[in-house]
Design an enzyme around this catalytic site. Structure first.
Site, mmCIF file in Angstrom:
data_model
loop_
_atom_site.group_PDB
_atom_site.id
_atom_site.type_symbol
_atom_site.label_atom_id
_atom_site.label_comp_id
_atom_site.label_asym_id
_atom_site.label_seq_id
_atom_site.Cartn_x
_atom_site.Cartn_y
_atom_site.Cartn_z
ATOM 1 N N CYS A 124 -72.385 -19.326 -36.082
ATOM 2 C CA CYS A 124 -71.640 -19.692 -34.864
ATOM 3 C C CYS A 124 -70.201 -20.077 -35.236
ATOM 4 C CB CYS A 124 -72.352 -20.831 -34.141
ATOM 5 S SG CYS A 124 -71.591 -21.293 -32.576
ATOM 6 N N CYS A 208 -66.156 -29.128 -31.773
ATOM 7 C CA CYS A 208 -66.819 -28.627 -30.574
ATOM 8 C C CYS A 208 -67.719 -29.714 -29.973
ATOM 9 C CB CYS A 208 -67.667 -27.411 -30.920
ATOM 10 S SG CYS A 208 -66.704 -25.956 -31.347
ATOM 11 N N CYS A 211 -71.393 -30.273 -31.174
ATOM 12 C CA CYS A 211 -71.542 -30.502 -32.612
ATOM 13 C C CYS A 211 -70.802 -31.748 -33.082
ATOM 14 C CB CYS A 211 -71.045 -29.285 -33.385
ATOM 15 S SG CYS A 211 -71.944 -27.785 -32.973
ATOM 16 N N CYS A 236 -66.317 -26.070 -41.416
ATOM 17 C CA CYS A 236 -66.723 -24.895 -40.644
ATOM 18 C C CYS A 236 -66.416 -23.597 -41.368
ATOM 19 C CB CYS A 236 -66.011 -24.882 -39.291
ATOM 20 S SG CYS A 236 -64.221 -24.743 -39.440
HETATM 21 FE FE1 SF4 Z 1 -70.422 -23.305 -32.923
HETATM 22 FE FE2 SF4 Z 1 -70.731 -25.938 -33.281
HETATM 23 FE FE3 SF4 Z 1 -69.325 -24.459 -35.049
HETATM 24 FE FE4 SF4 Z 1 -68.372 -24.979 -32.583
HETATM 25 S S1 SF4 Z 1 -68.756 -26.465 -34.264
HETATM 26 S S2 SF4 Z 1 -68.311 -23.050 -33.625
HETATM 27 S S3 SF4 Z 1 -70.259 -24.872 -31.349
HETATM 28 S S4 SF4 Z 1 -71.530 -24.342 -34.606
#
Ligand code: SF4
Length: 264
Positions: A124, A208, A211, A236
């Protein structure tokens, strides 16, 4: 000095050494003058990049502000983006994920796959953040971040000026590398810099919406990011390369590199 040719490794090391003792404003001024519109402030509108944006404004130097709208940001972040546009009279370049990527992700794995496994979370993040980030850097020779060494073990060694090996060795400038959290908030409060209202609700790092949670007093500032995961760095993939298994071997349960255990 305007930088017109690709800098060599030794030139970057020399700049990093020279600017290590200089202020954030001096480092930022160098980047903006050296690269002009070929450098962008990549901002998630956390307090750090708000400080950098305010510094650029006070230096009287134009700065391109670029952000990635993952589609899952908190309402408070969207509200801040509009407040910033008005306050500084700037436009914000907003980069979105590829719709085809999102369609495949949600059809195959559902709306909130990130809670089910680390690999789905990384997938994601890859589709909503990492791939758009690569597009955001297209056409730029350099980018400015709000990274600070004391944010986490994975960020403990960032230089103020460095190559970004994750993104084709573009130049990455981290003017706040040696700043503490206290310095950030002193700056924000003393200059009335706009900030995300979630900080007033106990958040210490904001990504986000699904999260991110507030942190408890004494917790690591990034503990609220992907809080359900254990033994995985709070990243990330934008600032460091994350590739699942490799990553798990090199990072301890607190998200620190095993070969360097900084005192946070
Ligand atoms: Fe996806 Fe969560 Fe990463 Fe945002 S922080 S891109 S919602 S996994």
């Amino acid at each position: 000095m305007v930088v017109e040719q690709k800098l060599s490794k030794s030139q970057i090391e020399g700049l990093a050494s020279d600017y290590e003792a200089r202020t954030a404003e001096e480092t930022l001024e160098w980047a903006l003058k050296a690269f002009g519109d070929r450098v962008g402030l990549i901002s998630s509108f956390q307090a750090e990049t708000m400080v950098v944006l305010d510094m650029a404004h006070r230096l009287g130097l134009p700065v391109r502000v670029v952000t990635i709208d993952t589609g899952r940001l908190p309402e408070e972040t969207y509200a801040l983006i509009d407040r910033v546009r008005q306050r500084y009279d700037i436009s914000v370049e907003i980069i979105y994920p590829d719709m085809q990527d999102l369609q495949e992700l949600t059809e195959k794995h559902g709306i909130n796959p990130f809670y089910r496994s680390v690999s789905l979370r990384l997938l994601c993040c890859d589709m909503r953040k990492v791939r758009p980030m690569k597009r955001a850097l297209d056409g730029l020779d350099a980018w400015i971040s709000g990274l600070r060494r004391s944010q986490s073990g994975t960020r403990a060694n960032v230089a103020k000026i460095e190559f970004d090996s994750t993104h084709d060795d573009k130049i990455k400038v981290n003017p706040l590398a040696d700043w503490s959290q206290e310095q950030i908030w002193d700056y924000v409060k003393s200059r009335d810099v706009p900030y995300n209202e979630l900080y007033d609700q106990g958040y210490t790092s904001i990504g986000c919406s699904p999260c991110t949670r507030p942190t408890e007093p004494g917790e690591d500032p990034r503990a609220g990011r992907w809080w359900w995961e254990k033994g995985v760095p709070k990243e990330c993939g934008i600032h460091v390369t994350l590739d699942g298994v490799h990553l798990m071997k090199e990072i301890d349960p607190d998200g620190r590199p095993r070969d360097s255990q900084p005192d946070l």
